[in-house]
Write a protein that holds these residues in place. Structure first.
Motif, mmCIF file in Angstrom:
data_model
loop_
_atom_site.group_PDB
_atom_site.id
_atom_site.type_symbol
_atom_site.label_atom_id
_atom_site.label_comp_id
_atom_site.label_asym_id
_atom_site.label_seq_id
_atom_site.Cartn_x
_atom_site.Cartn_y
_atom_site.Cartn_z
ATOM 1 N N LEU A 3 -67.203 -69.780 12.915
ATOM 2 C CA LEU A 3 -67.187 -68.332 13.040
ATOM 3 C C LEU A 3 -67.416 -67.910 14.469
ATOM 4 O O LEU A 3 -66.515 -67.441 15.126
ATOM 5 C CB LEU A 3 -68.249 -67.712 12.133
ATOM 6 N N LEU A 4 -68.615 -68.067 14.949
ATOM 7 C CA LEU A 4 -68.914 -67.571 16.285
ATOM 8 C C LEU A 4 -69.427 -68.699 17.154
ATOM 9 O O LEU A 4 -70.423 -69.339 16.842
ATOM 10 C CB LEU A 4 -69.970 -66.463 16.226
ATOM 11 N N LEU A 5 -68.719 -68.948 18.230
ATOM 12 C CA LEU A 5 -69.235 -69.737 19.339
ATOM 13 C C LEU A 5 -69.548 -71.181 18.996
ATOM 14 O O LEU A 5 -70.439 -71.763 19.559
ATOM 15 C CB LEU A 5 -70.487 -69.056 19.907
ATOM 16 N N ASN A 6 -68.849 -71.771 18.080
ATOM 17 C CA ASN A 6 -68.956 -73.201 17.854
ATOM 18 C C ASN A 6 -67.634 -73.699 17.317
ATOM 19 O O ASN A 6 -66.817 -72.921 16.866
ATOM 20 C CB ASN A 6 -70.108 -73.539 16.902
ATOM 21 N N MET A 7 -67.429 -75.005 17.360
ATOM 22 C CA MET A 7 -66.115 -75.565 17.091
ATOM 23 C C MET A 7 -66.056 -76.232 15.728
ATOM 24 O O MET A 7 -65.508 -77.297 15.561
ATOM 25 C CB MET A 7 -65.786 -76.599 18.170
ATOM 26 N N THR A 8 -66.590 -75.640 14.695
ATOM 27 C CA THR A 8 -66.784 -76.358 13.447
ATOM 28 C C THR A 8 -65.586 -76.353 12.525
ATOM 29 O O THR A 8 -65.413 -77.275 11.754
ATOM 30 C CB THR A 8 -67.968 -75.755 12.693
ATOM 31 N N ASP A 9 -64.776 -75.294 12.534
ATOM 32 C CA ASP A 9 -63.742 -75.197 11.514
ATOM 33 C C ASP A 9 -62.332 -75.194 12.069
ATOM 34 O O ASP A 9 -61.390 -75.461 11.356
ATOM 35 C CB ASP A 9 -63.950 -73.907 10.710
ATOM 36 N N ALA A 44 -65.708 -73.015 35.402
ATOM 37 C CA ALA A 44 -65.656 -71.649 34.870
ATOM 38 C C ALA A 44 -66.824 -71.385 33.927
ATOM 39 O O ALA A 44 -67.500 -70.347 34.015
ATOM 40 C CB ALA A 44 -64.325 -71.415 34.151
ATOM 41 N N TYR A 45 -67.088 -72.317 33.024
ATOM 42 C CA TYR A 45 -68.158 -72.114 32.037
ATOM 43 C C TYR A 45 -69.538 -72.189 32.682
ATOM 44 O O TYR A 45 -70.414 -71.370 32.385
ATOM 45 C CB TYR A 45 -68.033 -73.138 30.912
ATOM 46 N N PHE A 96 -68.814 -75.794 24.899
ATOM 47 C CA PHE A 96 -67.760 -76.282 25.788
ATOM 48 C C PHE A 96 -67.621 -77.804 25.684
ATOM 49 O O PHE A 96 -66.512 -78.333 25.609
ATOM 50 C CB PHE A 96 -68.070 -75.876 27.224
ATOM 51 N N ALA A 97 -68.759 -78.494 25.669
ATOM 52 C CA ALA A 97 -68.715 -79.956 25.564
ATOM 53 C C ALA A 97 -68.033 -80.402 24.271
ATOM 54 O O ALA A 97 -67.288 -81.385 24.250
ATOM 55 C CB ALA A 97 -70.130 -80.526 25.645
#
Length: 427
Positions: A3-9, A44-45, A96-97
């Motif tokens: 959903l927000l700010l993570n790469m889970t789905d 950038a990050y 980002f990682a």
């Protein structure tokens, strides 16, 4: 990312169905980028995180370290700055990682925190801005109604965080990690209710969160600032108005203008992300999105823009508010490119001014009468306007000087002082 700010789905769903047996080809990872691309995105990050954390920590210091900056609006700005600094520190770099290679290195505990905390932080941020908009509305449209006290403001902030944590809890509860051939992924294993009911729990939750986190608060703030803007800018300043009335109106306009810029910046930064998110959730064939060659670059750009909203607010405060500008100049006075500023501006000049008045009195106390004109202090403070002043009635000016940190502003009209056997009193 689920959903927000993570790469889970997003990326795990390229090769698997969430929650129903993750499959992957051995040693296959289509999201490996060239080193030069990773280096550019890392700069950038990391630059964004540094600006965000330093700027928001300075904002917190400016407000908490100066008593006259502790207004209702500024308490909400402290909460906003804390949420944004925390999100930058605990989520952005980790996200980002993970997005670079879609491999999770941080274990199940941090996976749950990573899915849970950003939603709470974003909720706290947007509803802190909403609370500021409502406070400005009450102060300007209904000035005679009772304002929030410091205690009530803290209670409101606490309620905001409780609601934020409750709304984010499903992300924590359903978080999981899975070991795939060659890598580990962090994802959210949503319950599958589609076989028993027409309700899609995952989509309903996501849609509710987007409405509560973005569209609803923006609508509330838009309506509040529209009414406030019409009240402050629709008419002209009367020609026979007092100097203090003009100063108060200009100060209110500056505060409202600053907050409108903050809200518009938040809306612009997060809009592409929410469009991307809704498209991913409700596209007839979401798999086509992830088969696009540049989808990872698009996602990294969209996520950077959303997260960059955390670094703009301190810049906006510094550019549009004299008090915050004085504080930033004080913190960065060692930097040769920062012009020297008046730190007294942050303290509303009250202490130094009253000390000057004491010196004048002591130099003239042998005279038969002393007449001193006290000018009103500048009122443009980011937050609630200072209350209307009352004439000075302290028994001595020295006592007034000792209490200058908590004394209200001087009145509109000059106050002439005459000596008595007790000292100076208002005439």
């Amino acid at each position: 990312m689920d959903l927000l700010l993570n790469m889970t789905d997003f990326y795990p769903s390229v090769n698997a169905t969430n929650g129903s047996g993750l499959n992957d080809t051995e040693d296959y990872n289509q999201f490996v980028q060239p080193v030069w691309q990773i280096a550019l995105w890392a700069v950038a990050y990391c630059s964004m995180v540094c600006v965000s954390m330093i700027g928001n920590l300075v904002v917190i210091w400016i407000i908490l370290a100066h008593k006259r900056m502790r207004t209702v609006t500024n308490y909400f700005l402290v909460n906003l700055a804390f949420a944004e600094a925390s999100m930058s520190a605990f989520n952005t770099v980790i996200n980002f990682a993970y997005s670079v290679h879609n491999e999770w290195y941080f274990g199940l505990g941090y996976c749950r925190f990573h899915n849970f905390f950003p939603i709470a932080a974003v909720f706290a941020s947007i509803y802190s801005m909403t609370a500021i908009a409502l406070d400005r509305y009450m102060a300007i449209i209904h000035p005679l109604r009772q304002r929030l006290s410091s205690t009530e403001t803290r209670v409101v902030i606490g309620v905001i965080w409780v609601l934020a944590l409750l709304l984010a809890f499903p992300q924590y509860f359903y978080s999981a990690t899975e070991q795939l051939p060659g890598r580990t992924v962090c994802y959210i294993q949503w319950p599958d209710y589609t076989n028993n009911t027409t309700m899609d729990f995952k989509k309903m939750y996501y849609l509710s969160v987007v409405l509560l986190y973005y569209f609803l608060p923006l609508c509330i703030m838009g309506c509040a600032y529209l009414v406030v803007g019409l009240s402050l800018w629709a008419g002209t300043i009367p020609g026979d108005s007092t100097h203090r009335y003009r100063e108060q109106l200009i100060a209110k306009r500056k505060v409202v203008k600053m907050m409108i810029v903050v809200v518009c910046t938040f809306a612009v930064c997060w809009l592409p992300y929410h469009i991307y998110f809704l498209l991913q959730q409700f596209h007839p064939d979401p798999m086509q999105l992830f088969e696009w060659r540049y989808i990872q670059q698009v996602y990294l750009a969209v996520m950077w823009l959303a997260m960059s909203s955390t670094m703009y607010n301190p810049i906006i405060y510094c550019c549009l508010n004299d008090r915050f500008r004085a504080g930033f100049q004080q913190v960065f006075c060692w930097c040769p490119c920062v012009p020297a500023g008046s730190y007294e501006g942050l303290e509303l000049k009250s202490t130094s001014y009253l000390q000057t008045q004491v010196s004048v009195y002591r130099a003239s106390r042998t005279e038969t009468s002393v007449s001193t004109v006290l000018q009103p202090t500048e009122e443009e403070c980011c937050g609630a306007e200072l209350p209307a002043s009352t004439p000075i009635s302290q028994t001595t000016l020295e006592r007034d000087s000792m209490a200058s940190q908590s004394a209200p502003n001087t009145p509109d009209s000059p106050v002439f002082l005459r000596p008595t056997h007790h000292g100076l009193v208002a005439q």
